[in-house]
Design a protein around this motif. Structure first.
Motif, PDB file in Angstrom:
ATOM      1  N   HIS A   1       0.805  -1.139   0.037  1.00  0.00           N
ATOM      2  CA  HIS A   1       0.025  -0.153  -0.145  1.00  0.00           C
ATOM      3  C   HIS A   1       0.899   1.334  -0.125  1.00  0.00           C
ATOM      4  O   HIS A   1       1.779   1.339   0.631  1.00  0.00           O
ATOM      5  N   ASN A   2       0.750   2.152  -0.806  1.00  0.00           N
ATOM      6  CA  ASN A   2       1.489   3.239  -1.074  1.00  0.00           C
ATOM      7  C   ASN A   2       1.638   4.249   0.210  1.00  0.00           C
ATOM      8  O   ASN A   2       2.583   4.811   0.551  1.00  0.00           O
ATOM      9  N   LYS A   3       0.451   4.329   0.781  1.00  0.00           N
ATOM     10  CA  LYS A   3       0.470   5.190   2.005  1.00  0.00           C
ATOM     11  C   LYS A   3       0.970   4.503   3.185  1.00  0.00           C
ATOM     12  O   LYS A   3       1.509   5.419   4.049  1.00  0.00           O
TER      13      LYS A   3
ATOM     14  N   GLU B   1      -8.823   1.471  -8.741  1.00  0.00           N
ATOM     15  CA  GLU B   1      -8.900   2.100  -7.666  1.00  0.00           C
ATOM     16  C   GLU B   1      -7.508   1.541  -6.758  1.00  0.00           C
ATOM     17  O   GLU B   1      -6.445   2.208  -6.208  1.00  0.00           O
TER      18      GLU B   1
ATOM     19  N   GLU C   1      -4.183   2.457  -8.351  1.00  0.00           N
ATOM     20  CA  GLU C   1      -3.802   3.933  -7.659  1.00  0.00           C
ATOM     21  C   GLU C   1      -2.999   3.570  -6.239  1.00  0.00           C
ATOM     22  O   GLU C   1      -2.210   4.607  -5.830  1.00  0.00           O
ATOM     23  N   ARG C   2      -3.490   2.912  -5.556  1.00  0.00           N
ATOM     24  CA  ARG C   2      -3.251   2.926  -4.141  1.00  0.00           C
ATOM     25  C   ARG C   2      -2.159   1.868  -3.747  1.00  0.00           C
ATOM     26  O   ARG C   2      -1.566   1.894  -2.803  1.00  0.00           O
TER      27      ARG C   2
END
Length: 82
Positions: free
Chosen positions: A27-29, A67, A70-71
């Motif tokens: 997960h990028n975040k 989605e 993107e994440r």
């Protein structure tokens, strides 16, 4: 096989070009790592979703492919046992 079924199979096949089943993603975040179990069709609107889970959470999640991409970013694909 009906025409609708064939179109849905094509949608799934196209999505699998971008998100491999049995793959690990970060997960990028949060930086958490998730396992992609499979791709599926959401019954309500026939949208392709990613079914993924975390070893630490013991729960599965779904997210639309666009989605998801993107994440998350892919770490690697696990070898198939089949």
């Amino acid at each position: 096989m009906t025409e609708e079924t064939e179109q849905l199979r094509k949608k799934l096949s196209q999505a699998k070009l971008h998100v491999a089943e049995s793959s690990l993603w970060r997960h990028n975040k949060t930086g958490n790592v998730y396992f992609v179990a499979m791709l599926a069709l959401r019954e309500s609107d026939k949208q392709v979703v990613v079914v993924y889970c975390s070893n630490s959470e013991q729960v599965s999640w779904t997210r639309p492919v666009d989605e998801f991409l993107e994440r998350f970013h892919q770490l690697f694909t696990l070898p198939s046992i089949y």
